[in-house]
Design a protein around this motif. Structure first.
Motif, PDB file in Angstrom:
ATOM      1  N   ILE A   1       0.901  -1.053  -0.013  1.00 40.86           N
ATOM      2  CA  ILE A   1       0.122   0.104   0.062  1.00 40.86           C
ATOM      3  C   ILE A   1       1.053   1.228   0.065  1.00 40.86           C
ATOM      4  O   ILE A   1       0.572   2.276  -0.603  1.00 40.86           O
ATOM      5  CB  ILE A   1      -0.827   0.123   1.000  1.00 40.86           C
ATOM      6  N   GLY A   2       1.939   1.273   0.751  1.00 41.83           N
ATOM      7  CA  GLY A   2       2.956   2.592   0.900  1.00 41.83           C
ATOM      8  C   GLY A   2       3.473   2.472  -0.661  1.00 41.83           C
ATOM      9  O   GLY A   2       3.780   3.720  -0.939  1.00 41.83           O
ATOM     10  N   LEU A   3       3.893   1.531  -1.265  1.00 39.84           N
ATOM     11  CA  LEU A   3       4.401   1.798  -2.700  1.00 39.84           C
ATOM     12  C   LEU A   3       3.286   2.460  -3.518  1.00 39.84           C
ATOM     13  O   LEU A   3       3.424   3.262  -4.424  1.00 39.84           O
ATOM     14  CB  LEU A   3       4.822   0.343  -3.105  1.00 39.84           C
ATOM     15  N   VAL A   4       1.961   1.808  -3.667  1.00 39.68           N
ATOM     16  CA  VAL A   4       0.900   2.524  -4.309  1.00 39.68           C
ATOM     17  C   VAL A   4       0.895   3.948  -4.082  1.00 39.68           C
ATOM     18  O   VAL A   4       0.625   4.777  -5.110  1.00 39.68           O
ATOM     19  CB  VAL A   4      -0.250   1.431  -4.138  1.00 39.68           C
ATOM     20  N   LEU A   5       0.609   4.010  -2.694  1.00 39.54           N
ATOM     21  CA  LEU A   5       0.528   5.713  -2.197  1.00 39.54           C
ATOM     22  C   LEU A   5       1.857   6.622  -2.839  1.00 39.54           C
ATOM     23  O   LEU A   5       1.398   7.412  -3.446  1.00 39.54           O
ATOM     24  CB  LEU A   5       0.385   5.992  -1.010  1.00 39.54           C
ATOM     25  N   SER A   6       2.997   5.983  -2.745  1.00 37.72           N
ATOM     26  CA  SER A   6       4.079   6.630  -3.325  1.00 37.72           C
ATOM     27  C   SER A   6       3.845   6.919  -4.962  1.00 37.72           C
ATOM     28  O   SER A   6       4.272   7.878  -5.411  1.00 37.72           O
ATOM     29  CB  SER A   6       5.377   6.061  -3.168  1.00 37.72           C
ATOM     30  N   ALA A   7       3.061   6.161  -5.666  1.00 35.51           N
ATOM     31  CA  ALA A   7       3.227   6.125  -7.101  1.00 35.51           C
ATOM     32  C   ALA A   7       2.458   7.313  -7.469  1.00 35.51           C
ATOM     33  O   ALA A   7       2.381   7.987  -8.214  1.00 35.51           O
ATOM     34  CB  ALA A   7       2.761   4.677  -7.562  1.00 35.51           C
ATOM     35  N   ILE A   8       1.191   7.350  -6.644  1.00 37.26           N
ATOM     36  CA  ILE A   8       0.043   8.234  -6.678  1.00 37.26           C
ATOM     37  C   ILE A   8       0.528   9.482  -6.455  1.00 37.26           C
ATOM     38  O   ILE A   8       0.164  10.372  -7.416  1.00 37.26           O
ATOM     39  CB  ILE A   8      -1.211   7.656  -6.132  1.00 37.26           C
ATOM     40  N   GLN A   9       1.242   9.790  -5.373  1.00 35.08           N
ATOM     41  CA  GLN A   9       1.624  10.846  -5.074  1.00 35.08           C
ATOM     42  C   GLN A   9       2.764  11.713  -5.683  1.00 35.08           C
ATOM     43  O   GLN A   9       2.832  12.988  -5.968  1.00 35.08           O
ATOM     44  CB  GLN A   9       1.830  10.975  -3.462  1.00 35.08           C
ATOM     45  N   ASN A  10       3.455  10.867  -6.419  1.00 32.71           N
ATOM     46  CA  ASN A  10       4.689  11.272  -7.202  1.00 32.71           C
ATOM     47  C   ASN A  10       4.450  10.977  -8.711  1.00 32.71           C
ATOM     48  O   ASN A  10       5.415  10.839  -9.689  1.00 32.71           O
ATOM     49  CB  ASN A  10       5.848  10.444  -6.885  1.00 32.71           C
ATOM     50  N   ARG A  11       3.129  11.003  -8.949  1.00 27.68           N
ATOM     51  CA  ARG A  11       2.918  10.622 -10.336  1.00 27.68           C
ATOM     52  C   ARG A  11       3.428  11.736 -11.572  1.00 27.68           C
ATOM     53  O   ARG A  11       4.164  11.243 -12.319  1.00 27.68           O
ATOM     54  CB  ARG A  11       1.376  10.772 -10.566  1.00 27.68           C
ATOM     55  N   ASN A  12       3.456  13.050 -11.229  1.00 24.09           N
ATOM     56  CA  ASN A  12       4.068  13.954 -12.128  1.00 24.09           C
ATOM     57  C   ASN A  12       5.407  13.694 -11.987  1.00 24.09           C
ATOM     58  O   ASN A  12       6.192  13.903 -13.193  1.00 24.09           O
ATOM     59  CB  ASN A  12       3.613  15.132 -11.753  1.00 24.09           C
ATOM     60  N   LEU A  13       6.054  13.615 -11.041  1.00 25.45           N
ATOM     61  CA  LEU A  13       7.592  13.472 -11.002  1.00 25.45           C
ATOM     62  C   LEU A  13       7.969  12.309 -11.629  1.00 25.45           C
ATOM     63  O   LEU A  13       9.101  12.298 -12.670  1.00 25.45           O
ATOM     64  CB  LEU A  13       8.017  13.400  -9.452  1.00 25.45           C
ATOM     65  N   LEU A  14       7.424  11.185 -11.632  1.00 27.01           N
ATOM     66  CA  LEU A  14       7.805  10.013 -12.164  1.00 27.01           C
ATOM     67  C   LEU A  14       7.772  10.000 -13.750  1.00 27.01           C
ATOM     68  O   LEU A  14       8.466   9.529 -14.393  1.00 27.01           O
ATOM     69  CB  LEU A  14       7.047   8.678 -11.734  1.00 27.01           C
ATOM     70  N   VAL A  15       6.696  10.733 -14.131  1.00 30.77           N
ATOM     71  CA  VAL A  15       6.542  10.604 -15.607  1.00 30.77           C
ATOM     72  C   VAL A  15       7.171  11.799 -16.372  1.00 30.77           C
ATOM     73  O   VAL A  15       8.047  11.648 -17.248  1.00 30.77           O
ATOM     74  CB  VAL A  15       4.704  10.657 -15.769  1.00 30.77           C
ATOM     75  N   GLU A  16       6.879  12.988 -15.811  1.00 24.51           N
ATOM     76  CA  GLU A  16       7.502  14.134 -16.441  1.00 24.51           C
ATOM     77  C   GLU A  16       9.002  14.541 -16.429  1.00 24.51           C
ATOM     78  O   GLU A  16       9.362  14.796 -17.237  1.00 24.51           O
ATOM     79  CB  GLU A  16       6.597  15.505 -16.193  1.00 24.51           C
ATOM     80  N   LYS A  17       9.583  13.991 -15.267  1.00 21.06           N
ATOM     81  CA  LYS A  17      10.768  14.440 -14.960  1.00 21.06           C
ATOM     82  C   LYS A  17      11.707  13.204 -15.132  1.00 21.06           C
ATOM     83  O   LYS A  17      12.914  13.173 -15.612  1.00 21.06           O
ATOM     84  CB  LYS A  17      10.903  15.042 -13.553  1.00 21.06           C
ATOM     85  N   TRP A  18      11.205  12.188 -14.569  1.00 24.27           N
ATOM     86  CA  TRP A  18      11.932  11.026 -14.501  1.00 24.27           C
ATOM     87  C   TRP A  18      11.700   9.829 -15.960  1.00 24.27           C
ATOM     88  O   TRP A  18      12.498   9.075 -16.193  1.00 24.27           O
ATOM     89  CB  TRP A  18      11.972  10.116 -13.578  1.00 24.27           C
ATOM     90  N   GLY A  19      10.771  10.244 -16.627  1.00 26.28           N
ATOM     91  CA  GLY A  19      10.254   9.817 -18.015  1.00 26.28           C
ATOM     92  C   GLY A  19       9.821   8.463 -17.755  1.00 26.28           C
ATOM     93  O   GLY A  19       9.986   7.535 -18.710  1.00 26.28           O
TER      94      GLY A  19
END
Length: 420
Positions: free
Chosen positions: A180-198
């Motif tokens: 659940i912690g990993l899922v929340l991290s993915a949701i909360q850091n969505r823009n960072l993961l996609v836009e900056k880290w590609g």
């Protein structure tokens, strides 16, 4: 009668206009006289029509103008009308749920009965001529204009709520907590993961983030979904498939679309319970309309997931039959097993914090009773308290817990393991 007067008056107006034009063409100077004459003629004709109607009403009380039956407009009611028709060996019963009834000479009859019967006969012929081995002749056909009841059904499909559950209050195993912690991290850091880290995929780009919670009933799947919505500061829409499914053809896909539309407006997390009911493998051997409807429902769900940019959580007790196209859209599929000993101890503590216990404690109970869910533990505590009160005791002892345990596990086909 008022309508007939208006029609007659309009006809007279046209006649008067023609007369005026005729006088203009001939250069007559008595146009205004002609207008006055036509007005008088109009009034005379209307008065004559009134007399004719009164005479016809007196002589033939069942009939109105031009031979039409006169209806008591104030006493029209809507009631079912049934008619059974037969072609060769095929029999079909037709039910019009809200046919209109009126009174002719004090006698109640369905309105336009001949027209309705002709319509039903035509429908019967169409059904008979188009029936096949796999599309059998129906035994009952229901016809309804009840749009309001369908609207009401849509209104009761779901409600948008403000979840109050917190993740700190949800007792689960350490493994589930980490996922659940990993899922929340993915949701909360969505823009960072996609836009900056590609990094894309798993719904992180512009489409729904889809989670799947599966496992035994009573293991906290729905509770955890509500807590996630609360953690994300979002509202929640929780829908059971049985509420989505409609008796009206084509309404189930519309209901699914309505849920997503409301979620977009409310910025809500959607929770679909009983997900296996409509996300199972696509039917390839379609033999009846119901099979086609199931495939359409699944296709609509997948299309809505592609368009939605929020969080969608599916819960189910069964996952083995999920469609592969759906599985590819999952960010995470988390199994909710029966709680381990660590989680059981916390659950026992939660439900017995105000209950006077005798010769036992939560640690002992967690160690002794295995394979039970959090919902089972809650029920065991409740039954044990009732047993103690029935025996006029002021505390709950191990013997009460054991008896209550027997009541609860008896609900299942197979017993659960208890460590001696």
């Amino acid at each position: 009668m008022v309508v007939r007067k208006k029609i007659l008056f309009t006809i007279c107006q046209y006649i008067m206009l023609i007369r005026i034009m005729y006088d203009l063409i001939l250069g007559r100077e008595n146009i205004f006289l002609a207008i006055g004459e036509m007005g008088t003629v109009t009034q005379v004709l209307i008065h004559t029509m009134d007399i004719m109607l009164e005479i016809q009403d007196t002589d033939t009380p069942k009939e109105g103008f031009m031979g039409m039956k006169r209806i008591d407009e104030e006493n029209i009611t809507r009631e079912p009308y049934e008619k059974q028709l037969k072609i060769k060996d095929e029999v079909c019963k037709f039910v019009i749920e809200d046919a209109q009834y009126g009174y002719y000479d004090g006698r109640k009859e369905v309105l336009d009965k001949k027209i309705i019967d002709n319509m039903l006969s035509s429908v019967m012929k169409v059904l008979y001529n188009n029936s096949t081995k796999y599309n059998e002749m129906p035994s009952v056909v229901t016809i309804s204009r009840n749009i309001e009841s369908k609207t009401e059904e849509k209104k009761q499909l779901f409600e948008v709520i403000e979840p109050v559950e917190r993740l700190d209050d949800v007792i689960m195993s350490i493994d589930i907590m980490n996922q659940i912690g990993l899922v929340l991290s993915a949701i909360q850091n969505r823009n960072l993961l996609v836009e900056k880290w590609g990094l894309s995929g798993f719904g992180l780009e512009r489409r729904a983030i889809v989670l799947n919670f599966y496992g035994l009933a009573g293991t906290g799947k729905s509770l955890c979904a509500k807590a996630i919505a609360n953690k994300l500061n979002k509202k929640l829409i929780q829908v059971n498939y049985s509420e989505l499914e409609s008796k009206y053809v084509g309404e189930t896909p519309k209901n699914i679309t309505n849920v997503f539309n409301e979620a977009k407006k409310s910025d809500a997390v959607i929770v679909f319970d009983e997900a296996d009911s409509f996300l199972s493998k696509r039917l390839t051997n379609i033999t009846q309309a119901a099979d086609y409807g199931v495939n359409i429902t699944r296709s609509v769900m997948l299309m809505e997931l592609e368009k939605y940019e929020g969080v969608v959580i599916f819960t189910t007790n069964l996952i083995t039959n999920y469609d592969a196209a759906f599985k590819r859209r999952l960010l995470a599929s988390i199994k909710f097993d029966a709680p381990d000993e660590y989680a059981r101890e916390k659950i026992w503590l939660l439900h017995t914090r105000k209950v006077p216990l005798g010769d036992i404690d939560a640690k002992q109970l967690a160690s002794s009773f295995k394979g039970i869910t959090g919902a089972d533990i809650k029920d065991i505590v409740y039954y044990a308290a009732l047993i103690a009160l029935q025996n006029e005791k002021e505390q709950v002892d191990l013997v009460d817990i054991e008896k209550a345990y027997g009541y609860v596990v008896a609900r299942y086909d197979a017993g659960v393991e208890k460590e001696q």
